[in-house]
Scaffold this motif. Structure first.
Motif, PDB file in Angstrom:
ATOM      1  N   HIS A 184      38.827  30.741  28.795  1.00  0.00           N
ATOM      2  CA  HIS A 184      38.365  31.790  27.897  1.00  0.00           C
ATOM      3  C   HIS A 184      38.697  33.151  28.513  1.00  0.00           C
ATOM      4  CE1 HIS A 184      34.749  32.796  30.265  1.00  0.00           C
ATOM      5  NE2 HIS A 184      34.511  31.507  30.390  1.00  0.00           N
ATOM      6  N   LEU A 185      38.579  34.212  27.723  1.00  0.00           N
ATOM      7  CA  LEU A 185      39.128  35.508  28.113  1.00  0.00           C
ATOM      8  C   LEU A 185      38.394  36.176  29.273  1.00  0.00           C
ATOM      9  CD1 LEU A 185      40.033  37.067  24.637  1.00  0.00           C
ATOM     10  CD2 LEU A 185      41.449  35.722  26.181  1.00  0.00           C
ATOM     11  N   ARG A 186      37.223  35.646  29.644  1.00  0.00           N
ATOM     12  CA  ARG A 186      36.496  36.196  30.797  1.00  0.00           C
ATOM     13  C   ARG A 186      36.351  35.146  31.890  1.00  0.00           C
ATOM     14  NH1 ARG A 186      31.086  38.596  28.648  1.00  0.00           N
ATOM     15  NH2 ARG A 186      30.886  39.260  30.810  1.00  0.00           N
ATOM     16  N   ASP A 187      37.239  34.194  31.867  1.00  0.00           N
ATOM     17  CA  ASP A 187      37.207  33.072  32.797  1.00  0.00           C
ATOM     18  C   ASP A 187      37.799  33.464  34.139  1.00  0.00           C
ATOM     19  OD1 ASP A 187      36.651  30.452  33.543  1.00  0.00           O
ATOM     20  OD2 ASP A 187      37.562  29.588  31.742  1.00  0.00           O
ATOM     21  N   VAL A 188      37.765  32.530  35.070  1.00  0.00           N
ATOM     22  CA  VAL A 188      38.362  32.703  36.394  1.00  0.00           C
ATOM     23  C   VAL A 188      39.328  31.541  36.624  1.00  0.00           C
ATOM     24  CG1 VAL A 188      37.951  32.969  38.869  1.00  0.00           C
ATOM     25  CG2 VAL A 188      36.229  33.769  37.224  1.00  0.00           C
ATOM     26  N   ILE A 202      60.117  32.027  54.069  1.00  0.00           N
ATOM     27  CA  ILE A 202      59.504  32.679  52.915  1.00  0.00           C
ATOM     28  C   ILE A 202      58.880  33.999  53.351  1.00  0.00           C
ATOM     29  CG2 ILE A 202      57.710  32.489  51.147  1.00  0.00           C
ATOM     30  CD1 ILE A 202      58.184  29.475  51.162  1.00  0.00           C
ATOM     31  N   LYS A 203      59.209  35.069  52.610  1.00  0.00           N
ATOM     32  CA  LYS A 203      58.702  36.401  52.948  1.00  0.00           C
ATOM     33  C   LYS A 203      57.344  36.658  52.299  1.00  0.00           C
ATOM     34  CE  LYS A 203      61.176  39.863  51.488  1.00  0.00           C
ATOM     35  NZ  LYS A 203      62.275  40.861  51.384  1.00  0.00           N
ATOM     36  N   TYR A 204      57.245  36.336  51.016  1.00  0.00           N
ATOM     37  CA  TYR A 204      55.956  36.487  50.335  1.00  0.00           C
ATOM     38  C   TYR A 204      55.961  35.635  49.068  1.00  0.00           C
ATOM     39  CZ  TYR A 204      58.353  39.809  47.204  1.00  0.00           C
ATOM     40  OH  TYR A 204      59.212  40.394  46.318  1.00  0.00           O
ATOM     41  N   MET A 205      54.781  35.531  48.466  1.00  0.00           N
ATOM     42  CA  MET A 205      54.617  34.741  47.244  1.00  0.00           C
ATOM     43  C   MET A 205      53.732  35.535  46.292  1.00  0.00           C
ATOM     44  SD  MET A 205      53.482  30.753  46.863  1.00  0.00           S
ATOM     45  CE  MET A 205      52.072  30.965  47.937  1.00  0.00           C
ATOM     46  N   GLU A 206      54.074  35.517  45.006  1.00  0.00           N
ATOM     47  CA  GLU A 206      53.298  36.266  44.026  1.00  0.00           C
ATOM     48  C   GLU A 206      53.022  35.407  42.800  1.00  0.00           C
ATOM     49  OE1 GLU A 206      55.832  39.657  43.437  1.00  0.00           O
ATOM     50  OE2 GLU A 206      56.974  38.668  41.837  1.00  0.00           O
ATOM     51  N   LEU A 207      51.955  35.769  42.108  1.00  0.00           N
ATOM     52  CA  LEU A 207      51.570  35.080  40.881  1.00  0.00           C
ATOM     53  C   LEU A 207      51.454  36.126  39.777  1.00  0.00           C
ATOM     54  CD1 LEU A 207      50.598  32.329  39.633  1.00  0.00           C
ATOM     55  CD2 LEU A 207      48.265  33.102  40.088  1.00  0.00           C
ATOM     56  N   SER A 208      51.974  35.826  38.618  1.00  0.00           N
ATOM     57  CA  SER A 208      51.895  36.767  37.502  1.00  0.00           C
ATOM     58  C   SER A 208      51.472  36.028  36.241  1.00  0.00           C
ATOM     59  CB  SER A 208      53.231  37.472  37.278  1.00  0.00           C
ATOM     60  OG  SER A 208      54.264  36.544  37.036  1.00  0.00           O
ATOM     61  N   ILE A 209      50.897  36.789  35.309  1.00  0.00           N
ATOM     62  CA  ILE A 209      50.593  36.277  33.976  1.00  0.00           C
ATOM     63  C   ILE A 209      51.609  36.899  33.019  1.00  0.00           C
ATOM     64  CG2 ILE A 209      48.910  36.171  32.099  1.00  0.00           C
ATOM     65  CD1 ILE A 209      46.701  36.394  34.142  1.00  0.00           C
ATOM     66  N   ARG A 247      42.482  32.758  43.218  1.00  0.00           N
ATOM     67  CA  ARG A 247      41.288  33.078  42.432  1.00  0.00           C
ATOM     68  C   ARG A 247      41.592  34.336  41.623  1.00  0.00           C
ATOM     69  NH1 ARG A 247      36.211  31.128  42.575  1.00  0.00           N
ATOM     70  NH2 ARG A 247      34.498  32.458  41.865  1.00  0.00           N
ATOM     71  N   LEU A 248      41.676  34.181  40.320  1.00  0.00           N
ATOM     72  CA  LEU A 248      42.110  35.267  39.442  1.00  0.00           C
ATOM     73  C   LEU A 248      41.096  35.462  38.320  1.00  0.00           C
ATOM     74  CD1 LEU A 248      44.116  37.280  38.244  1.00  0.00           C
ATOM     75  CD2 LEU A 248      45.429  35.355  37.343  1.00  0.00           C
ATOM     76  N   PHE A 249      40.464  36.634  38.285  1.00  0.00           N
ATOM     77  CA  PHE A 249      39.479  36.968  37.256  1.00  0.00           C
ATOM     78  C   PHE A 249      40.203  37.549  36.046  1.00  0.00           C
ATOM     79  CE2 PHE A 249      37.081  36.670  41.065  1.00  0.00           C
ATOM     80  CZ  PHE A 249      35.779  36.360  40.725  1.00  0.00           C
ATOM     81  N   LEU A 250      40.119  36.881  34.896  1.00  0.00           N
ATOM     82  CA  LEU A 250      40.857  37.305  33.706  1.00  0.00           C
ATOM     83  C   LEU A 250      40.230  38.518  33.019  1.00  0.00           C
ATOM     84  CD1 LEU A 250      41.750  33.848  32.097  1.00  0.00           C
ATOM     85  CD2 LEU A 250      43.148  35.288  33.594  1.00  0.00           C
ATOM     86  N   SER A 251      38.948  38.769  33.269  1.00  0.00           N
ATOM     87  CA  SER A 251      38.262  39.834  32.533  1.00  0.00           C
ATOM     88  C   SER A 251      38.787  41.225  32.869  1.00  0.00           C
ATOM     89  CB  SER A 251      36.752  39.782  32.800  1.00  0.00           C
ATOM     90  OG  SER A 251      36.487  39.915  34.190  1.00  0.00           O
TER      91      SER A 251
END
Length: 322
Positions: A184-188, A202-209, A247-251
């Motif tokens: 849901h839109l306020r989920d984690v 590996i130099k770095y790692m990133e996560l995107s939406i 751990r990514l807070f969507l809100s």
């Protein structure tokens, strides 16, 4: 365009919705550099209010009738001349005649069906509005007033986790896991990345939406992707057996629910994009679709997390070696 705001016309129109001052207002990016606030409505709610007509300078206004319409339609930017109406109701406010002074009309559209959410995207808009038209021989006088619609969904009964393995033969082998596939839109979003084999630096790692908007149908189909957020989840070279938490807070972000084939005109989907970058700046990535939905609490007022992504719990993990 002038008649839309009453400019150059002999009468001004104002639409006031009942209880509008008690409704939540939704900030809407209506154009690239323009924002507006629209009152929030839900499916099945009645839409009622008053139409105020003010005659300018005491002049009489001849007309061929006055009406108000409730409209739900889709605007595709590549097909600007055509609007696709999926909801339309009309009421006559006055028969043909003359306006000699200011006058107020009441209106009500009872229990209006609002089957889709409002949406203002890159190449498409889904709007709900009431439109008042004073019909005239030369040019009509019109005024539109938008409302914004949210749709709630029940939490899914089945919500499987996402588990995947990716790698390059004899060089890299990782497993990643997200706790759910529907949020849901306020989920984690909670997850972890486990390194089984690491033979590249590996130099770095990133996560995107990633938000991907698809409009139209083949062969006139348009795809537009935008990065909602991107953050680094690891800085430094990982070692075999290392686990990286997510751990990514969507809100903290401007998200909409997932839309699939809305009125056969457009879709909006979301993806988690995991990217690894080595010391030669080569990029290795894996993309996974997630489903977003709106819970009832999502429409309630809540405090935004100050500072954006960093304050929303998005931290950088420092690996074993630099």
């Amino acid at each position: 365009m002038a008649s839309l705001f009453g400019l150059g016309a002999s009468a001004d129109i104002e639409v006031v919705l009942n209880g509008e001052d008690q409704r939540k207002l939704v900030d809407v990016k209506v154009d690239k550099d323009k924002k507006a606030k629209y009152p929030l409505f839900f499916d099945g709610e009645s839409v009622s209010g008053k139409v105020q007509l003010r005659v300018r300078d005491g002049k009489k206004v001849e007309h061929q009738g006055i009406k108000i319409e409730w409209v739900g339609h889709i605007e595709l930017f590549y097909d600007r001349g055509n609007h696709y109406e999926f909801s339309s109701l009309a009421q006559e406010l006055a028969a043909p005649g003359e306006l000699r002074s200011s006058i107020t009309y009441d209106f009500e559209f009872k229990n209006v069906e609002k089957q889709f959410e409002s949406y203002f995207g890159i190449n498409v808009k889904l709007r709900y509005f009431v439109r008042v038209t004073v019909a005239r021989r030369i040019s009509d006088i019109t005024k539109e007033k938008d409302v914004f619609v949210h749709s709630y969904r029940m939490p899914p009964e089945i919500n499987n986790s996402i588990k995947m393995e990716v790698g390059i033969e004899d060089c890299l082998h990782i497993e990643f896991e997200y706790n759910k596939s529907k949020y849901h839109l306020r989920d984690v979003i909670v997850g972890k990345i486990y390194f089984l084999l690491v033979r590249i630096k590996i130099k770095y790692m990133e996560l995107s939406i990633i938000r991907r908007e698809t409009t139209g149908a083949a062969p006139n189909q348009y795809n537009e992707s935008e990065t909602v957020t991107k953050f680094e989840i690891m800085d430094g070279a990982p070692v075999r057996g290392e686990t990286i938490p997510i751990r990514l807070f969507l809100s903290g972000f401007e998200l909409t629910p997932t839309y699939r084939d809305v009125n056969k005109k457009f879709s909006t989907r979301y993806y988690l994009n995991l990217v690894l970058v080595d010391e030669e700046n080569r990029r290795y990535f894996k993309q996974q679709e997630i489903t977003l939905y709106r819970l009832k609490d999502d429409s309630e007022e809540h405090n935004e997390i100050p500072g954006g992504a960093s304050a929303a719990g998005l931290s950088t993990y420092t690996g074993g070696r630099r």
